[in-house]
Design a protein around this motif. Structure first.
Motif, PDB file in Angstrom:
ATOM      1  N   SER A 349      70.221  90.708  77.091  1.00 31.57           N
ATOM      2  CA  SER A 349      70.613  89.302  76.960  1.00 31.57           C
ATOM      3  C   SER A 349      72.110  89.132  76.787  1.00 31.57           C
ATOM      4  CB  SER A 349      69.877  88.665  75.774  1.00 31.57           C
ATOM      5  OG  SER A 349      70.167  87.292  75.663  1.00 31.57           O
ATOM      6  N   LYS A 350      72.796  90.192  76.317  1.00 30.74           N
ATOM      7  CA  LYS A 350      74.248  90.134  76.142  1.00 30.74           C
ATOM      8  C   LYS A 350      74.985  90.107  77.477  1.00 30.74           C
ATOM      9  CE  LYS A 350      77.976  90.246  73.533  1.00 30.74           C
ATOM     10  NZ  LYS A 350      79.017  90.227  74.586  1.00 30.74           N
ATOM     11  N   ALA A 351      74.287  90.356  78.578  1.00 28.15           N
ATOM     12  CA  ALA A 351      74.917  90.288  79.901  1.00 28.15           C
ATOM     13  C   ALA A 351      75.116  88.824  80.271  1.00 28.15           C
ATOM     14  CB  ALA A 351      74.054  91.006  80.944  1.00 28.15           C
ATOM     15  N   MET A 417      61.341  81.080  79.590  1.00 27.02           N
ATOM     16  CA  MET A 417      61.245  82.534  79.443  1.00 27.02           C
ATOM     17  C   MET A 417      59.796  82.996  79.541  1.00 27.02           C
ATOM     18  SD  MET A 417      63.101  85.285  78.951  1.00 27.02           S
ATOM     19  CE  MET A 417      64.622  84.781  78.123  1.00 27.02           C
ATOM     20  N   GLN A 418      58.893  82.262  78.931  1.00 26.84           N
ATOM     21  CA  GLN A 418      57.480  82.649  78.944  1.00 26.84           C
ATOM     22  C   GLN A 418      56.951  82.728  80.372  1.00 26.84           C
ATOM     23  OE1 GLN A 418      55.350  83.398  76.171  1.00 26.84           O
ATOM     24  NE2 GLN A 418      54.105  84.152  77.870  1.00 26.84           N
ATOM     25  N   GLU A 419      57.301  81.743  81.184  1.00 30.71           N
ATOM     26  CA  GLU A 419      56.841  81.728  82.569  1.00 30.71           C
ATOM     27  C   GLU A 419      57.457  82.883  83.352  1.00 30.71           C
ATOM     28  OE1 GLU A 419      56.836  78.762  86.491  1.00 30.71           O
ATOM     29  OE2 GLU A 419      57.664  78.064  84.571  1.00 30.71           O
ATOM     30  N   PHE A 443      73.553  78.759  76.102  1.00 33.10           N
ATOM     31  CA  PHE A 443      73.576  77.538  75.302  1.00 33.10           C
ATOM     32  C   PHE A 443      72.855  76.352  75.916  1.00 33.10           C
ATOM     33  CE2 PHE A 443      77.604  79.832  74.202  1.00 33.10           C
ATOM     34  CZ  PHE A 443      77.122  80.348  73.014  1.00 33.10           C
ATOM     35  N   ASP A 444      72.354  76.482  77.148  1.00 31.55           N
ATOM     36  CA  ASP A 444      71.564  75.378  77.696  1.00 31.55           C
ATOM     37  C   ASP A 444      70.163  75.345  77.083  1.00 31.55           C
ATOM     38  OD1 ASP A 444      70.894  77.786  78.958  1.00 31.55           O
ATOM     39  OD2 ASP A 444      70.244  76.779  80.794  1.00 31.55           O
ATOM     40  N   GLN A 445      69.678  76.503  76.617  1.00 31.61           N
ATOM     41  CA  GLN A 445      68.326  76.571  76.050  1.00 31.61           C
ATOM     42  C   GLN A 445      68.267  77.204  74.662  1.00 31.61           C
ATOM     43  OE1 GLN A 445      66.395  78.684  79.450  1.00 31.61           O
ATOM     44  NE2 GLN A 445      65.018  76.931  79.544  1.00 31.61           N
ATOM     45  N   TYR A 446      69.289  77.999  74.302  1.00 34.16           N
ATOM     46  CA  TYR A 446      69.246  78.764  73.054  1.00 34.16           C
ATOM     47  C   TYR A 446      70.563  78.599  72.283  1.00 34.16           C
ATOM     48  CZ  TYR A 446      65.438  81.160  75.535  1.00 34.16           C
ATOM     49  OH  TYR A 446      64.294  81.446  76.232  1.00 34.16           O
ATOM     50  N   ASP A 455      63.593  85.825  72.099  1.00 34.24           N
ATOM     51  CA  ASP A 455      62.517  85.110  72.787  1.00 34.24           C
ATOM     52  C   ASP A 455      61.918  85.983  73.891  1.00 34.24           C
ATOM     53  OD1 ASP A 455      60.800  82.993  73.397  1.00 34.24           O
ATOM     54  OD2 ASP A 455      62.212  82.092  74.813  1.00 34.24           O
ATOM     55  N   PHE A 456      62.780  86.699  74.609  1.00 29.75           N
ATOM     56  CA  PHE A 456      62.296  87.624  75.634  1.00 29.75           C
ATOM     57  C   PHE A 456      61.368  88.667  75.022  1.00 29.75           C
ATOM     58  CE2 PHE A 456      63.014  91.791  77.770  1.00 29.75           C
ATOM     59  CZ  PHE A 456      62.440  91.501  79.007  1.00 29.75           C
TER      60      PHE A 456
END
Length: 466
Positions: A349-351, A417-419, A443-446, A455-456
């Motif tokens: 996720s840091k990418a 993310m779930q989908e 920042f659009d979702q988290y 979340d992943f």
């Protein structure tokens, strides 16, 4: 805590009351100063009051009367795209502006060091990608080799929140461009430059400003040793500017793109093997291919930089090799979170930019790629040549459709993310890697890349359990 030196009996303003700001305020008071604290948010001000700190509205006229300095938290802009109004007031009042990094370097050394057998040292790491892993890896190697070490800065604890130095200790600091740009004192014993790619360009008014912000770590105080990645022209320029003579060993050059065999000091990785060369001959080699915590060429670059930094403070090659094999990696950075039915799930996720995502994609074969988010300046064109390992992209984020249209591989617009995880697992075959490497901010979702990575992980665990 490191008591701040040089402000005894003086009033010092602190703007921004997050982790570093609060630590700076307490360290100032520990050193005998009066900290005058302010934050734009009421929540930040209440947090400071709850810790017994004095609030002082720095936005009011006359707020800087009899104030000796203003200490600014890293996230607050002080030049581009525009200086914060409080910083402009400090300038107008002739008050010097600094940050907690500057306070650390002016305060870390004390008279107690005269009694030490071995002088403490500071290794400071900067760069666009890999600096967190490199910093954590250096810290891990030092501890595994029996050297006392603390990890701070942009990772772990605030720099002023660490413990005073122990005999022979090495402090490892991860420093962002926000931190290096403003610090008035930057005097590490060893400075590390991992790499440079486009990031934070609005904050620094382009690549030139971004490069110069990081370059200050090498130019302001002049480290005894400089570990510099030279796979970009900026690193080559910096290495040349830092060296004072051909073939000297003040600069340790690092590469994962070519063999370095000059008369100087170099560390490079080629086909999964790390090699150290000095004075035109190889002195050590390490096979990196089987080290689970450091997959891919980008992590081999991190390993080379960490190896070089540890060699600069006297750690032997065999000690470093043993420590590399016990490094578990960092959360959200090429982190294997699960394996299920021959399918590997990796959280990177840091990418958050194109360059780091490209390196993550090159680290694995047969990739089911989860990507998307708040896209950064510059678009995705630079990523397109690196999609050869991608079997399919699963795009999340509020602008998922626009993101997907820019990709040249098979895509599925998922939104959540779930989908994305569910579809990727449904499509995956044995040997595939489901990789979260967003190439975008969160920042659009988290609230953060950490929250996105968590979340992943949660989604992977739920889908596997079904």
């Amino acid at each position: 805590m490191i008591p701040v030196q040089g402000f005894e009996g003086k009033r010092v303003a602190v703007l921004g009351l997050g982790r570093s700001g609060l630590a700076a305020a307490h360290a100032l008071e520990e050193g005998g100063a009066e900290a005058l604290c302010w934050d734009d948010s009421e929540q930040g001000r209440l947090r400071a009051e709850g810790q017994g700190l004095l609030l002082h509205d720095l936005t009011k006229q006359g707020a800087f009367e009899n104030v000796s300095a203003l200490i600014v938290s890293p996230g607050i802009p002080h030049l581009y795209p525009a200086p914060h109004p409080v910083i402009a007031l400090a300038w107008a009042a002739g008050v010097p502006v600094d940050n907690d990094i500057g306070l650390f370097f002016r305060s870390y050394a004390t008279n107690d060091w005269n009694a030490f057998d071995r002088t403490p040292q500071v290794i400071a790491v900067t760069g666009s990608n890999g600096k967190s892993t490199t910093s954590a890896l250096i810290h891990h190697i030092l501890q595994a080799s029996g050297r006392p070490s603390q990890l701070a800065g942009n990772i772990g604890r605030g720099v002023l929140d660490i413990e005073p130095a122990h005999d022979g200790e090495v402090i490892v600091l991860e420093l962002s461009s926000y931190q290096t740009e403003l610090a008035r004192a930057l005097t590490p014993d060893v400075a590390v430059w991992t790499n440079l790619s486009a990031d934070h360009l609005d904050r620094h008014a382009g690549m030139g400003g971004y490069f110069n912000a990081k370059r200050r770590l090498f130019a302001e105080g002049g480290p005894e040793r400089a570990v510099i990645g030279i796979d970009e022209i900026e690193g080559q320029f910096l290495a040349n500017q830092t060296a004072t003579a051909a073939g000297e060993d003040r600069v340790i050059s690092v590469s994962v793109e070519r063999k370095l065999t000059s008369n100087g000091w170099s560390v490079f990785a080629k086909k999964g093997f790390l090699a150290e060369w000095r004075k035109g001959r190889q002195v050590a080699s390490i096979d990196l291919r089987g080290i689970a915590g450091l997959p891919g060429a980008h992590n081999h670059q991190n390993a080379c930089s960490a190896y070089a930094a540890c060699r600069a403070v006297g750690i032997g090659p065999r000690q470093i090799e043993a420590a590399l094999h016990t490094f578990a990696g960092l959360p959200h950075r090429s982190q294997t979170v699960a394996e299920h039915c021959g399918i590997r799930f990796v959280n990177d996720s840091k990418a958050t930019n194109v360059d780091s995502a490209a390196k993550a994609l090159q680290a694995f074969q047969k990739v089911r790629w989860i990507c998307g988010g708040l896209q950064k300046e510059g678009g995705l064109n630079a990523l397109l040549p690196h999609l050869g390992n991608v079997k399919k992209a699963y795009v999340i984020g509020r602008e998922a459709e626009n993101f997907a249209r820019q990709l040249s591989c098979d895509t599925a617009v998922c939104g959540s993310m779930q989908e994305a995880v569910s579809q990727a697992l449904a499509d995956a075959q044995e040997g595939d890697v489901v990789l979260l490497a967003p190439a975008a901010a969160s920042f659009d979702q988290y609230d953060s890349f950490e929250a996105r990575g968590d979340d992943f992980v949660d989604c992977v665990n739920r889908v596997i359990a079904e």
